[in-house]
Scaffold this active site. Structure first.
Site, short mmCIF file in Angstrom:
data_model
loop_
_atom_site.label_atom_id
_atom_site.label_comp_id
_atom_site.label_asym_id
_atom_site.label_seq_id
_atom_site.Cartn_x
_atom_site.Cartn_y
_atom_site.Cartn_z
N HIS A 114 0.83 -1.29 -0.35
CA HIS A 114 -0.20 0.23 0.27
C HIS A 114 0.58 1.14 0.38
O HIS A 114 1.99 1.04 0.83
CB HIS A 114 -1.16 -0.56 1.04
CG HIS A 114 -2.02 0.76 1.51
ND1 HIS A 114 -3.20 1.22 0.86
CD2 HIS A 114 -0.99 2.55 1.60
CE1 HIS A 114 -3.29 2.42 0.85
NE2 HIS A 114 -2.74 2.80 1.97
N CYS A 115 0.72 2.65 -0.85
CA CYS A 115 2.26 3.23 -1.20
C CYS A 115 0.74 4.16 -0.81
O CYS A 115 -0.43 4.88 -1.24
CB CYS A 115 1.73 3.29 -2.56
SG CYS A 115 3.27 4.93 -2.20
#
Length: 263
Positions: free
Chosen positions: A119-120
């Site tokens: 998850h960025c």
């Protein structure tokens, strides 16, 4: 695959993404105003450097927008599992939904993502099977734009001829040195950080290992695939020129299916 907009409700993600957008718009406005357009107007440079900078900026923003608004591979509420593939599915112990192996449940987004890499927060989205190619494009074009900006910052003081027709009363022109120093600092940070990230992403693709699998130490020895095959699966096409275009849709291209344990 249809281009559907996908938004994640996360204030921290919005804040991180707004910082990325600020860096992009700062340099995309400042460099042409202080460097490219004045030197082009006085005949010091041709139109090609100006066009190339705007093109790099456009591609960078397009990749950012697409990576942040493309569904990374969210699973349907009631997926229809083909009988021949049931052995490759498993039950998620967090959302109690069936999912393909190598999927992961994102606690930020609250759902499972197919072949989730990580998850960025900088794009306020997961990086998964359906938008990994866009994330790679974002990293690539960020490097291009950052490096181009650093080169122009350097040329402004050590290569280009002095400007004679600029308005010294203009705020940006009057504070040019400070503004370009900030631009140079941003360029160094972005180029250094994204280059490292891009290297680890490409290495993970070539070794068929996601970031989550590496962090969880759940990697397995698998035969090394040709790099063209590995990249084609991520980008959804064998046509290498299309690997650089964010203005398209991706279609799954399964050349070699490898099943591993989930995370």
């Amino acid at each position: 695959m249809k281009m559907r907009l996908h938004f994640v409700v996360d204030p921290m993600g919005w804040f991180c993404m707004s910082m990325v957008f600020f860096v992009w718009i700062y340099n995309s406005f400042l460099i042409p105003k202080l460097v490219l357009l004045p030197h082009y107007a006085e005949g010091h440079i041709t139109a090609e450097p100006v066009i190339c900078y705007y093109l790099a900026s456009l591609l960078c923003f397009s990749a950012l927008f697409r990576a942040s608004t493309t569904d990374p591979g969210k699973l349907a509420q009631d997926p229809k599992i083909p009988l021949a593939e049931r052995d490759n599915w498993e039950l998620c112990n967090k959302c109690n939904m069936m999912r393909p192996k190598r999927s992961h449940h994102c606690s930020r987004c609250g759902h499972c993502v197919r072949r989730m890499d990580h998850h960025c927060p900088w794009i306020n989205n997961c990086v998964g099977e359906d938008n990994h190619w866009l994330f790679l494009q974002l990293c690539f074009y960020t490097q291009v734009l950052s490096f181009y900006t650093l080169v122009l910052d350097f040329c402004q003081y050590y290569y280009f001829l002095p400007l004679s027709s600029v308005d010294q009363a203009d705020f940006a022109v009057h504070h040019e040195l400070a503004l370009l120093r900030v631009s140079c600092f941003m360029g160094l940070i972005m180029f250094g950080g994204i280059s490292s990230l891009f290297y680890t992403q490409v290495k993970g693709i070539l070794t068929d290992t996601t970031t989550i699998e590496k962090m969880s130490h759940l990697t397995e020895e698998v035969p090394r695939r040709p790099w063209q095959q590995a990249m084609a699966e991520v980008f959804g096409t064998r046509w290498k020129v299309l690997w650089f275009l964010p203005f398209r849709s991706r279609h799954p291209l399964k050349l070699n299916l490898t099943i591993r344990s989930h995370v």
